[in-house]
Design an enzyme around this catalytic site. Sequence first.
Site, PDB file in Angstrom:
ATOM      1  N   ASN A  90      -0.945 -47.817  17.908  1.00 14.12           N
ATOM      2  CA  ASN A  90       0.051 -48.221  17.026  1.00 14.12           C
ATOM      3  C   ASN A  90       1.176 -47.054  16.988  1.00 14.12           C
ATOM      4  O   ASN A  90       2.297 -47.392  16.912  1.00 14.12           O
ATOM      5  CB  ASN A  90      -0.302 -48.730  15.696  1.00 14.12           C
ATOM      6  CG  ASN A  90       0.714 -48.793  14.737  1.00 14.12           C
ATOM      7  OD1 ASN A  90       1.601 -49.547  15.007  1.00 14.12           O
ATOM      8  ND2 ASN A  90       0.965 -47.900  13.857  1.00 14.12           N
ATOM      9  N   TYR A 159      13.801 -44.874  25.302  1.00 13.04           N
ATOM     10  CA  TYR A 159      12.827 -45.625  24.622  1.00 13.04           C
ATOM     11  C   TYR A 159      12.314 -46.565  25.448  1.00 13.04           C
ATOM     12  O   TYR A 159      11.009 -46.957  25.488  1.00 13.04           O
ATOM     13  CB  TYR A 159      13.223 -46.231  23.088  1.00 13.04           C
ATOM     14  CG  TYR A 159      12.285 -46.846  22.628  1.00 13.04           C
ATOM     15  CD1 TYR A 159      11.005 -46.200  21.859  1.00 13.04           C
ATOM     16  CD2 TYR A 159      12.422 -48.498  22.423  1.00 13.04           C
ATOM     17  CE1 TYR A 159      10.184 -47.332  21.224  1.00 13.04           C
ATOM     18  CE2 TYR A 159      11.478 -49.050  21.702  1.00 13.04           C
ATOM     19  CZ  TYR A 159      10.423 -48.565  21.032  1.00 13.04           C
ATOM     20  OH  TYR A 159       9.457 -49.326  20.474  1.00 13.04           O
TER      21      TYR A 159
END
Length: 252
Positions: A90, A159
């Site tokens: 995560n 990103y």
Amino acid sequence: MERWVGRVALVTGASAGIGEALVRKLAQLGMKVIGCARQIEKIEKLKNELKGIPGSVTAIQCDLSKEEEILAMFEKIRAEFGGVDVCVNNAGLAHPAPLLSGDTQMWRNMLDVNVLGLMICCREAYKSMQERKVDDGHIFLLNSMSGHRMINDGNTNFYSATKYAVTAITEGLRNELRDAKSHIRITAVSPGFVDTEFILRMYKDEKRAEEVRKIRKNLQPDDIADAVIYALQAPQHVQVHDILMRPTEQAF
């Protein structure tokens, strides 16, 4: 979820947001959940809050940008719990670092956590399952809609590149596991905007983060945790490969 009761799940980035929701829900369903983060005070607080539930919560401090800390974490899990049956990758982060003017250290940090840290955890989780002949394990990759399409915002381009890598890794892992005749499953979950501290941590700007939150009704951390549980409880012959999720009002 009955077959997962008493089994061991590792959740990275477990101190807040989606990670916290995952720890809470998996432990409530009876799993032995190890939550890791750089700061574990919030995980310890959650552990105390969840006393008396069917499962359990254990906090381990780990910086996922450092391989030695990841390896030490997996060794600790092996010594105390036997190993990992479910690994939920995560943890992830973003910095406003455009391709033409970004800071190299920001790029490196995103690569270290979003790609290399994730891959080291996947490799070590697979080793743990293989050593114990666990053939029904499950590895989750928390991806992003940014791993499937680009938006016109230079701050997010690098990103997005790390998340496109996660998209490729998801398929690569599936292929390698199939070639190995393994029934360990791989699932990516790719959310759009979620109400977490992600934007605040990215821009270090509370006003900007609040503006993003007010644009629409965003996904909630529990929505993402529910998607993980959906894939986890699917029959063994069903591999939920990638779940793409957006707020209903999100345009891109």
